[in-house]
Write a protein that holds these residues in place. Structure first.
Motif, PDB file in Angstrom:
ATOM      1  N   ARG A 103       0.955  -1.205  -0.186  1.00 28.02           N
ATOM      2  CA  ARG A 103      -0.003  -0.093   0.004  1.00 28.02           C
ATOM      3  C   ARG A 103       0.979   1.246  -0.040  1.00 28.02           C
ATOM      4  O   ARG A 103       0.367   2.283   0.844  1.00 28.02           O
ATOM      5  CB  ARG A 103      -0.802   0.073   1.145  1.00 28.02           C
ATOM      6  CG  ARG A 103      -1.980  -1.308   1.153  1.00 28.02           C
ATOM      7  CD  ARG A 103      -3.119  -0.945   2.156  1.00 28.02           C
ATOM      8  NE  ARG A 103      -4.278  -1.810   1.974  1.00 28.02           N
ATOM      9  CZ  ARG A 103      -5.409  -1.630   2.719  1.00 28.02           C
ATOM     10  NH1 ARG A 103      -5.578  -0.856   3.567  1.00 28.02           N
ATOM     11  NH2 ARG A 103      -6.463  -2.582   2.399  1.00 28.02           N
ATOM     12  N   GLY A 104       1.921   1.225  -0.934  1.00 24.59           N
ATOM     13  CA  GLY A 104       2.690   2.529  -0.781  1.00 24.59           C
ATOM     14  C   GLY A 104       3.657   2.644   0.263  1.00 24.59           C
ATOM     15  O   GLY A 104       4.568   3.471  -0.029  1.00 24.59           O
ATOM     16  N   GLU A 105       3.818   1.725   1.213  1.00 25.19           N
ATOM     17  CA  GLU A 105       5.044   1.906   2.318  1.00 25.19           C
ATOM     18  C   GLU A 105       5.829   0.847   2.088  1.00 25.19           C
ATOM     19  O   GLU A 105       5.703  -0.457   1.598  1.00 25.19           O
ATOM     20  CB  GLU A 105       4.240   1.888   3.507  1.00 25.19           C
ATOM     21  CG  GLU A 105       3.037   2.921   3.799  1.00 25.19           C
ATOM     22  CD  GLU A 105       2.821   3.151   5.086  1.00 25.19           C
ATOM     23  OE1 GLU A 105       3.486   2.697   6.092  1.00 25.19           O
ATOM     24  OE2 GLU A 105       1.717   3.485   5.461  1.00 25.19           O
ATOM     25  N   ILE A 106       7.007   1.195   2.504  1.00 25.70           N
ATOM     26  CA  ILE A 106       8.376   0.253   2.280  1.00 25.70           C
ATOM     27  C   ILE A 106       8.928   0.121   3.700  1.00 25.70           C
ATOM     28  O   ILE A 106       9.145   1.062   4.407  1.00 25.70           O
ATOM     29  CB  ILE A 106       9.219   0.644   1.307  1.00 25.70           C
ATOM     30  CG1 ILE A 106       8.489   1.024  -0.067  1.00 25.70           C
ATOM     31  CG2 ILE A 106      10.718  -0.180   1.239  1.00 25.70           C
ATOM     32  CD1 ILE A 106       9.517   1.690  -1.062  1.00 25.70           C
ATOM     33  N   ARG A 107       8.782  -1.138   4.144  1.00 25.59           N
ATOM     34  CA  ARG A 107       9.532  -1.357   5.661  1.00 25.59           C
ATOM     35  C   ARG A 107      10.358  -2.512   5.553  1.00 25.59           C
ATOM     36  O   ARG A 107      10.519  -3.414   4.774  1.00 25.59           O
ATOM     37  CB  ARG A 107       8.384  -1.653   6.558  1.00 25.59           C
ATOM     38  CG  ARG A 107       7.597  -0.426   6.648  1.00 25.59           C
ATOM     39  CD  ARG A 107       6.681  -0.305   7.890  1.00 25.59           C
ATOM     40  NE  ARG A 107       5.613   0.717   7.816  1.00 25.59           N
ATOM     41  CZ  ARG A 107       4.984   1.024   8.784  1.00 25.59           C
ATOM     42  NH1 ARG A 107       4.720   0.022   9.832  1.00 25.59           N
ATOM     43  NH2 ARG A 107       4.023   2.095   8.732  1.00 25.59           N
ATOM     44  N   ALA A 108      11.307  -2.532   6.417  1.00 27.01           N
ATOM     45  CA  ALA A 108      12.395  -3.763   6.606  1.00 27.01           C
ATOM     46  C   ALA A 108      12.214  -4.142   8.259  1.00 27.01           C
ATOM     47  O   ALA A 108      12.260  -3.219   9.046  1.00 27.01           O
ATOM     48  CB  ALA A 108      13.756  -3.415   6.274  1.00 27.01           C
ATOM     49  N   TYR A 109      12.059  -5.397   8.333  1.00 25.18           N
ATOM     50  CA  TYR A 109      11.884  -5.936   9.705  1.00 25.18           C
ATOM     51  C   TYR A 109      13.223  -7.017  10.039  1.00 25.18           C
ATOM     52  O   TYR A 109      13.344  -7.988   9.172  1.00 25.18           O
ATOM     53  CB  TYR A 109      10.700  -6.843   9.912  1.00 25.18           C
ATOM     54  CG  TYR A 109       9.509  -6.092   9.700  1.00 25.18           C
ATOM     55  CD1 TYR A 109       8.863  -5.394  10.612  1.00 25.18           C
ATOM     56  CD2 TYR A 109       9.130  -5.914   8.327  1.00 25.18           C
ATOM     57  CE1 TYR A 109       7.717  -4.804  10.463  1.00 25.18           C
ATOM     58  CE2 TYR A 109       7.926  -5.191   7.951  1.00 25.18           C
ATOM     59  CZ  TYR A 109       6.923  -4.774   9.290  1.00 25.18           C
ATOM     60  OH  TYR A 109       5.846  -3.938   8.946  1.00 25.18           O
ATOM     61  N   THR A 208      19.589  -0.607  -0.804  1.00 22.25           N
ATOM     62  CA  THR A 208      20.259  -0.436  -2.188  1.00 22.25           C
ATOM     63  C   THR A 208      19.077  -0.300  -3.137  1.00 22.25           C
ATOM     64  O   THR A 208      19.046   0.686  -3.824  1.00 22.25           O
ATOM     65  CB  THR A 208      21.241  -1.283  -2.553  1.00 22.25           C
ATOM     66  OG1 THR A 208      22.278  -1.200  -1.770  1.00 22.25           O
ATOM     67  CG2 THR A 208      21.783  -0.960  -4.076  1.00 22.25           C
ATOM     68  N   THR A 209      18.365  -1.323  -3.054  1.00 23.74           N
ATOM     69  CA  THR A 209      16.832  -1.252  -3.866  1.00 23.74           C
ATOM     70  C   THR A 209      15.973  -0.477  -3.326  1.00 23.74           C
ATOM     71  O   THR A 209      15.174   0.435  -4.034  1.00 23.74           O
ATOM     72  CB  THR A 209      16.097  -2.668  -4.003  1.00 23.74           C
ATOM     73  OG1 THR A 209      17.321  -3.528  -4.254  1.00 23.74           O
ATOM     74  CG2 THR A 209      15.220  -2.692  -4.840  1.00 23.74           C
ATOM     75  N   HIS A 210      15.817  -0.177  -2.031  1.00 27.45           N
ATOM     76  CA  HIS A 210      14.782   0.807  -1.473  1.00 27.45           C
ATOM     77  C   HIS A 210      15.356   1.456  -0.579  1.00 27.45           C
ATOM     78  O   HIS A 210      15.262   1.544   0.662  1.00 27.45           O
ATOM     79  CB  HIS A 210      13.788  -0.100  -0.707  1.00 27.45           C
ATOM     80  CG  HIS A 210      12.761  -0.978  -1.570  1.00 27.45           C
ATOM     81  ND1 HIS A 210      12.192  -0.687  -2.564  1.00 27.45           N
ATOM     82  CD2 HIS A 210      13.141  -2.278  -1.904  1.00 27.45           C
ATOM     83  CE1 HIS A 210      11.639  -1.709  -3.230  1.00 27.45           C
ATOM     84  NE2 HIS A 210      12.134  -2.857  -2.851  1.00 27.45           N
ATOM     85  N   PRO A 211      16.054   2.706  -0.988  1.00 29.69           N
ATOM     86  CA  PRO A 211      16.874   3.597  -0.105  1.00 29.69           C
ATOM     87  C   PRO A 211      15.798   4.292   0.860  1.00 29.69           C
ATOM     88  O   PRO A 211      16.369   4.891   1.820  1.00 29.69           O
ATOM     89  CB  PRO A 211      17.808   4.536  -0.966  1.00 29.69           C
ATOM     90  CG  PRO A 211      16.582   4.463  -2.441  1.00 29.69           C
ATOM     91  CD  PRO A 211      16.265   3.167  -2.255  1.00 29.69           C
ATOM     92  N   ASP A 212      14.591   4.510   0.706  1.00 27.94           N
ATOM     93  CA  ASP A 212      13.812   5.262   1.272  1.00 27.94           C
ATOM     94  C   ASP A 212      12.859   4.405   2.365  1.00 27.94           C
ATOM     95  O   ASP A 212      11.798   4.609   2.934  1.00 27.94           O
ATOM     96  CB  ASP A 212      12.533   5.836   0.521  1.00 27.94           C
ATOM     97  CG  ASP A 212      11.921   4.969  -0.528  1.00 27.94           C
ATOM     98  OD1 ASP A 212      12.341   3.902  -0.710  1.00 27.94           O
ATOM     99  OD2 ASP A 212      10.900   5.473  -1.110  1.00 27.94           O
ATOM    100  N   THR A 213      13.476   3.204   2.509  1.00 31.27           N
ATOM    101  CA  THR A 213      12.816   2.127   3.473  1.00 31.27           C
ATOM    102  C   THR A 213      12.940   2.645   4.920  1.00 31.27           C
ATOM    103  O   THR A 213      14.017   3.433   5.274  1.00 31.27           O
ATOM    104  CB  THR A 213      13.455   0.912   3.343  1.00 31.27           C
ATOM    105  OG1 THR A 213      12.737  -0.025   4.269  1.00 31.27           O
ATOM    106  CG2 THR A 213      14.843   0.663   3.952  1.00 31.27           C
TER     107      THR A 213
END
Length: 340
Positions: A103-109, A208-213
């Protein structure tokens, strides 16, 4: 190879409990709870299956065994805090993270956080999501609840089925094996949770793929040794993650792959396929048909992982996809088709 559960060679601390493997007794020494091994078995109690028969929900319920800690003894994260990628100082490049785009959000756990909590009750894009991780089976899955049902939040029962995390929902106390995503006890028995795929990759590849995570913080409100792993090490490929079989009983075993080999488990309705991860890495693209649905397992070089897409080059929402240790996938799906 044998899939007999093995007793660990070292103590494993989870919520102050020392898990020595197998079903044992709880003792207290110096204020520290010790889970003492009394031996293990290679078959789960209370149920027997004909070769190739998938276990019924009742058979799974009968096969529940204690994992050591009590209910919520491994505490879920209920108020997760996140930091921007540029502010992360607790992850090395090769540390595993579980990436989510939703839903437009990018997160890393980070795995180094979830190994101590196993469940994060989060809200992403206005949607309640439980991010779940079972280190004993190498499975990470996001759940959004029962389709068209009320929102659910989850905790850990402290029990296991096929060596896999047995969750409970706090709204009805129904119990759900994480790998299966179907309730085996309680008011929701027989209902399946809708899932959201997560990407198992390295911190360097994800940022690297998602710098805005955004990244789940180690500020969890719990006192834990983040950066240490009671089971071994994924970056260095050591300990439980690569050695021997499961610690706890399982209902079915198979030696076509090593117990801890990673397969891409794909599920569409009652049909399942297991694709060896190394096959995808080697071939780059592997066609897969599951329950009449044509898919492709592809190697993602940027994220160093396998992805499954449909004919329109997107993940098929009616299909569950997850990485899993072979022993665990087979224990729940002994009728699975295998690609190797």
């Amino acid at each position: 190879m044998s899939l007999e559960p093995r007793t660990p060679s070292r103590r494993q601390f989870l919520k102050g409990a020392v898990v020595l493997g197998g079903v044992g007794t709880l003792a207290v020494a110096g204020g520290v709870a010790l889970w003492q091994s009394t031996g293990t078995s290679d078959s789960a109690p209370g149920a027997s299956l004909a070769p190739g028969d998938p276990p019924s929900l009742d058979a799974l319920a009968e096969a529940v065994t204690s994992g050591g800690p009590g209910k919520d003894g491994i505490p879920p994260i209920d108020r997760p805090q996140f930091v921007a990628a540029g502010r992360v100082d607790f992850l090395n490049d090769d540390e595993p993270v579980f990436g989510l785009t939703y839903r437009g959000e990018i997160r890393a756990y980070p795995q180094l956080v979830l190994v101590w909590h196993e469940i994060v009750n989060d809200t992403v894009g206005g949607q309640q999501i439980a991010v779940t991780y079972c280190p004993l089976t190498g499975t990470v899955i996001g759940f959004t609840g029962i389709p068209d049902g009320p929102a659910l939040t989850f905790g850990t029962t402290g029990d296991l089925v096929n060596s896999n995390l047995l969750m409970y929902d706090r709204q009805t106390d129904s119990q759900w094996p994480q790998l299966l995503g179907v309730a085996i006890r309680g008011p929701h028995k027989g209902q399946r949770l809708a899932s959201v795929p997560l990407v198992w990759t390295s911190w360097k590849a994800w940022r690297t793929t998602h710098p805005d995570t955004l990244v789940l913080s180690t500020e969890t409100g719990s006192l834990r040794r983040y950066g240490s792993d009671p089971y071994g090490s994924y970056p260095r490929r050591s300990g439980y993650y690569v050695e021997g079989g499961p610690f706890f009983p399982v209902l079915a075993t198979d030696d076509r792959f090593g117990a801890k080999d990673i397969v891409i488990g794909i599920r569409a309705g009652d049909a399942t396929v297991a694709v060896h991860r190394e096959l995808v890495r080697r071939e780059k693209s592997v066609p897969v048909t599951v329950g009449g649905t044509r898919l492709t397992a592809e190697w993602d070089e940027a994220l160093e992982t396998a992805r499954v897409t449909g004919a329109d080059n997107t993940a098929d929402g009616a299909v569950d996809v997850l990485d899993a240790m072979w022993f665990a996938w087979y224990a729940f799906h002994p009728d699975t088709e295998v690609l190797r």
